[in-house]
Design a protein around this motif. Sequence first.
Motif, PDB file in Angstrom:
ATOM      1  N   SER A   3       0.826  -1.210   0.000  1.00 11.58           N
ATOM      2  CA  SER A   3       0.000   0.000   0.000  1.00 11.58           C
ATOM      3  C   SER A   3       0.858   1.257   0.000  1.00 11.58           C
ATOM      4  O   SER A   3       0.500   2.261  -0.635  1.00 11.58           O
ATOM      5  CB  SER A   3      -0.928   0.018   1.222  1.00 11.58           C
ATOM      6  N   ILE A   4       1.975   1.211   0.686  1.00  9.64           N
ATOM      7  CA  ILE A   4       2.884   2.365   0.709  1.00  9.64           C
ATOM      8  C   ILE A   4       3.457   2.609  -0.685  1.00  9.64           C
ATOM      9  O   ILE A   4       3.489   3.749  -1.166  1.00  9.64           O
ATOM     10  CB  ILE A   4       4.004   2.151   1.747  1.00  9.64           C
ATOM     11  N   VAL A   5       3.884   1.552  -1.332  1.00  6.17           N
ATOM     12  CA  VAL A   5       4.425   1.670  -2.692  1.00  6.17           C
ATOM     13  C   VAL A   5       3.345   2.176  -3.644  1.00  6.17           C
ATOM     14  O   VAL A   5       3.591   3.059  -4.474  1.00  6.17           O
ATOM     15  CB  VAL A   5       5.007   0.310  -3.163  1.00  6.17           C
ATOM     16  N   LEU A   6       2.157   1.638  -3.514  1.00  7.65           N
ATOM     17  CA  LEU A   6       1.053   2.052  -4.364  1.00  7.65           C
ATOM     18  C   LEU A   6       0.698   3.522  -4.121  1.00  7.65           C
ATOM     19  O   LEU A   6       0.414   4.267  -5.071  1.00  7.65           O
ATOM     20  CB  LEU A   6      -0.153   1.153  -4.093  1.00  7.65           C
ATOM     21  N   GLY A   7       0.708   3.935  -2.874  1.00  3.86           N
ATOM     22  CA  GLY A   7       0.461   5.336  -2.560  1.00  3.86           C
ATOM     23  C   GLY A   7       1.517   6.242  -3.166  1.00  3.86           C
ATOM     24  O   GLY A   7       1.212   7.288  -3.743  1.00  3.86           O
ATOM     25  N   ALA A   8       2.776   5.833  -3.065  1.00  6.16           N
ATOM     26  CA  ALA A   8       3.871   6.617  -3.651  1.00  6.16           C
ATOM     27  C   ALA A   8       3.746   6.666  -5.169  1.00  6.16           C
ATOM     28  O   ALA A   8       4.093   7.678  -5.795  1.00  6.16           O
ATOM     29  CB  ALA A   8       5.217   6.027  -3.236  1.00  6.16           C
ATOM     30  N   ALA A   9       3.233   5.601  -5.767  1.00  3.83           N
ATOM     31  CA  ALA A   9       3.076   5.559  -7.228  1.00  3.83           C
ATOM     32  C   ALA A   9       2.063   6.591  -7.721  1.00  3.83           C
ATOM     33  O   ALA A   9       2.071   6.959  -8.898  1.00  3.83           O
ATOM     34  CB  ALA A   9       2.671   4.164  -7.668  1.00  3.83           C
ATOM     35  N   TRP A  37      -7.443   6.974  -7.760  1.00  4.19           N
ATOM     36  CA  TRP A  37      -6.356   6.066  -7.402  1.00  4.19           C
ATOM     37  C   TRP A  37      -6.663   5.414  -6.052  1.00  4.19           C
ATOM     38  O   TRP A  37      -6.261   4.299  -5.769  1.00  4.19           O
ATOM     39  CB  TRP A  37      -5.038   6.837  -7.349  1.00  4.19           C
ATOM     40  N   GLY A  38      -7.412   6.118  -5.254  1.00  5.08           N
ATOM     41  CA  GLY A  38      -7.804   5.605  -3.943  1.00  5.08           C
ATOM     42  C   GLY A  38      -8.603   4.319  -4.016  1.00  5.08           C
ATOM     43  O   GLY A  38      -8.620   3.544  -3.052  1.00  5.08           O
ATOM     44  N   ALA A  39      -9.273   4.042  -5.138  1.00  8.36           N
ATOM     45  CA  ALA A  39     -10.012   2.774  -5.272  1.00  8.36           C
ATOM     46  C   ALA A  39      -9.036   1.605  -5.254  1.00  8.36           C
ATOM     47  O   ALA A  39      -9.286   0.593  -4.593  1.00  8.36           O
ATOM     48  CB  ALA A  39     -10.830   2.774  -6.562  1.00  8.36           C
ATOM     49  N   ILE A  40      -7.936   1.753  -5.954  1.00  8.28           N
ATOM     50  CA  ILE A  40      -6.927   0.689  -5.979  1.00  8.28           C
ATOM     51  C   ILE A  40      -6.204   0.631  -4.631  1.00  8.28           C
ATOM     52  O   ILE A  40      -6.021  -0.449  -4.060  1.00  8.28           O
ATOM     53  CB  ILE A  40      -5.916   0.921  -7.122  1.00  8.28           C
ATOM     54  N   LEU A  41      -5.824   1.784  -4.137  1.00  7.61           N
ATOM     55  CA  LEU A  41      -5.088   1.852  -2.867  1.00  7.61           C
ATOM     56  C   LEU A  41      -5.941   1.333  -1.708  1.00  7.61           C
ATOM     57  O   LEU A  41      -5.472   0.565  -0.863  1.00  7.61           O
ATOM     58  CB  LEU A  41      -4.640   3.291  -2.600  1.00  7.61           C
ATOM     59  N   GLY A  42      -7.204   1.717  -1.673  1.00  4.84           N
ATOM     60  CA  GLY A  42      -8.095   1.261  -0.604  1.00  4.84           C
ATOM     61  C   GLY A  42      -8.301  -0.239  -0.636  1.00  4.84           C
ATOM     62  O   GLY A  42      -8.307  -0.901   0.403  1.00  4.84           O
ATOM     63  N   TYR A  43      -8.480  -0.785  -1.832  1.00  6.02           N
ATOM     64  CA  TYR A  43      -8.634  -2.237  -1.954  1.00  6.02           C
ATOM     65  C   TYR A  43      -7.392  -2.939  -1.423  1.00  6.02           C
ATOM     66  O   TYR A  43      -7.484  -3.900  -0.656  1.00  6.02           O
ATOM     67  CB  TYR A  43      -8.885  -2.633  -3.414  1.00  6.02           C
ATOM     68  N   CYS A  44      -6.230  -2.444  -1.810  1.00  6.83           N
ATOM     69  CA  CYS A  44      -4.967  -3.050  -1.368  1.00  6.83           C
ATOM     70  C   CYS A  44      -4.811  -2.952   0.150  1.00  6.83           C
ATOM     71  O   CYS A  44      -4.392  -3.908   0.798  1.00  6.83           O
ATOM     72  CB  CYS A  44      -3.799  -2.369  -2.079  1.00  6.83           C
TER      73      CYS A  44
END
Length: 186
Positions: A3-9, A37-44
């Motif tokens: 999630s951290i990596v995805l957030g940074a992305a 982007w939060g849809a992907i990040l939230g799911y993760c």
Amino acid sequence: FQSIVLGAASLPLVITYPLAKRYNPLPQLHLGFTFNWGAILGYCAVAGDIDFAITLPLYGGCVAWTLLYDTLYAHQDKHDDAKLSLCSSALTLGNEWTKPVLHASALCATLGFGLAGHNAGIILGDSSAIPFYMSLTLFSAHLNWQVLTAKLDDSPNLANRFRSNAYVAPILLIGIATSKFLMIGS
């Protein structure tokens, strides 16, 4: 960690968004990519992993929905945007192409959410799926109502359509939650 990596992305989208109205002819699309982007990040964050079969159609549906409602909003500002040499989907599409593009956006949003639901186990034909697909039908009808009844040079009309999205989102959420609850109970 994922999630951290995805957030940074998401940072390139976040950093470039303020410049979108200067350089991107469809800044509302840029907003859709950034905001959702939060849809992907939230799911993760919740699932601990990314299931692309669910998150990509969900993300695409959210982006299409954002393009729809924010383009209607952009039509309220199109004269000021033109005076300031700012970009907007309202100016890029004009009155001629806005409604066809927004009908396509409504279709993409509906298909994206439907595919995400299907891939998450809410299978059409299963009785527990009825609330989800009923809410998705209402959601789709509402999006198309917005586009059909939008008066692209009438700010109060457009503001009402923009604000109406706050009321349709809970309908979809209730449909998802009810179907998932019924799946657990069966």
